[in-house]
Every structure is written in structure tokens, then in C-alpha cells.
Design a protein around this motif. Structure first.
Motif, short mmCIF file in Angstrom:
data_model
loop_
_atom_site.label_atom_id
_atom_site.label_comp_id
_atom_site.label_asym_id
_atom_site.label_seq_id
_atom_site.Cartn_x
_atom_site.Cartn_y
_atom_site.Cartn_z
N VAL A 98 0.85 -1.19 0.00
CA VAL A 98 0.00 0.00 0.00
C VAL A 98 0.88 1.24 0.00
O VAL A 98 1.81 1.36 0.81
CB VAL A 98 -0.94 0.01 1.23
N THR A 99 0.60 2.17 -0.95
CA THR A 99 1.39 3.38 -1.08
C THR A 99 0.82 4.50 -0.21
O THR A 99 -0.20 4.32 0.46
CB THR A 99 1.43 3.84 -2.56
N GLY A 101 -0.90 7.84 1.36
CA GLY A 101 -2.26 8.36 1.27
C GLY A 101 -3.10 7.89 2.45
O GLY A 101 -2.61 7.30 3.40
N LEU A 104 -6.29 2.52 2.86
CA LEU A 104 -6.87 1.91 1.67
C LEU A 104 -7.97 0.94 2.08
O LEU A 104 -7.74 0.05 2.90
CB LEU A 104 -5.77 1.17 0.88
N GLU A 122 -0.60 2.68 5.00
CA GLU A 122 0.58 2.77 4.14
C GLU A 122 1.64 1.78 4.61
O GLU A 122 1.86 1.62 5.81
CB GLU A 122 1.14 4.19 4.22
N GLU A 150 -4.44 1.09 -8.27
CA GLU A 150 -3.61 2.30 -8.40
C GLU A 150 -2.89 2.67 -7.11
O GLU A 150 -1.96 3.47 -7.12
CB GLU A 150 -4.45 3.48 -8.88
N ARG A 151 -3.31 2.10 -5.97
CA ARG A 151 -2.71 2.40 -4.68
C ARG A 151 -1.66 1.38 -4.26
O ARG A 151 -1.19 1.40 -3.12
CB ARG A 151 -3.80 2.48 -3.60
#
Length: 162
Positions: A98-99, A101, A104, A122, A150-151
Motif C-alpha cells: 500500500v502506497t 495516502g 486503503l 501505508e 492504483e494504490r
């Protein structure tokens, strides 16, 4: 007898590493892999004589393979750091991280309207069972569900696989 058993086990381990290396040789770079070992050294060059740069202690961390040389792979980690790692420390098992932001949402189904099962912070790493170009089915321990593709670091934009 014990030496014979150890010799057979050693030969089997070498054959397994050779199979991983030959399977990875067939892939066109770049491609995704993950760290298979609980401890994996990234080196400045393709060989044990090159100095270590980083010691990774995170099994399943996704990495991008950007170059091959013999039984060594030049990898890029989620932070963008590049270096060389022995093919014996890598696996083709697909994982994602998980990036940055907000947390998620991990949903019950691929639908964006489905109920949220978990929220992933994250840096959480999980195994990817399938991706359809928009969402991926991900497993984190016993938790399982669908997350926005996309995450994730570890899968290309619009990539699909099962």
C-alpha cells in the motif's frame, strides 16, 4: 547416511534455485517479483564480492526487476533504491504494498460500492491473487478482499492477471 541425506538436500536446493533462475531468465524486463527470504542483502553489483547496501528484513516485499546478469537481478524497491540481489532470494510470487495516502479500503467484492472489510495503512504488504486493471484481490495474513490497484506498488497500471 546423514551426509548422503544432506548431499541430496543440497542438490535439491541448488536445482530449485536453478529452476527459479531459468524461469526468471525467460521474462522480459522490467517485471515484478518479491523477496522470498526473511533477510536479503542488496549489493552494489552482481556478486557476493560487491559491498552490501541494504539488508531487507521483510519477506514478500515487492520489487521491480530492471536488469538481469547471470544469477543476479538488479532490483528497484518501493522507495526507488536500486541494487543487485541474488536470484535465490527472490520469488515470482506477486505481492503489493500500500502506497502513501489515506488508509486503503479492502472491500468484500470488486465493486466500489461493496462493504469495506478492512482498512490498510501505508506500507502494508500482501499477496496478490488477481488484478483486473482496476482492483486486485489481496491477502494480508487471514484478511482477504479487493483493493484499488492504483494504490499498490508491485503491479503495473492497467495490468491484469489471475
Amino acid at each position: 547416511m546423514n551426509k548422503l541425506v544432506l548431499s541430496i538436500a543440497g542438490i535439491a536446493a541448488l536445482a530449485g534455485a536453478a529452476n527459479v533462475a531459468s524461469a526468471q531468465d525467460e521474462r522480459e524486463v522490467p517485471y515484478w517479483a518479491s523477496i522470498s527470504s526473511g533477510e536479503a542483502m542488496m549489493r552494489s553489483g552482481p556478486g557476493r564480492t560487491y559491498p552490501g547496501q541494504w539488508l531487507y528484513q521483510r519477506r514478500d516485499l515487492p520489487v521491480k526487476i530492471v536488469q538481469r546478469y547471470d544469477n543476479w537481478r538488479k532490483i528497484e524497491d518501493p522507495d526507488g533504491t536500486t541494487g543487485w540481489m541474488s536470484v535465490a532470494l527472490l520469488t515470482e510470487v506477486r505481492t503489493g504494498m500500500v502506497t502513501r495516502g489515506a488508509p486503503l479500503d479492502m472491500r468484500i467484492s470488486p465493486s466500489p460500492d461493496s462493504a469495506v472489510r478492512y482498512r490498510l495503512e501505508e506500507g502494508v504488504v500482501g499477496r496478490l491473487d488477481a488484478c483486473n486493471g482496476t482492483v486486485c484481490r489481496m491477502r494480508v495474513g487471514e484478511a482477504e478482499g479487493w483493493v484499488l490497484q492504483e494504490r499498490l506498488w508491485g503491479v503495473d497500471e492497467d495490468e491484469s492477471f489471475e
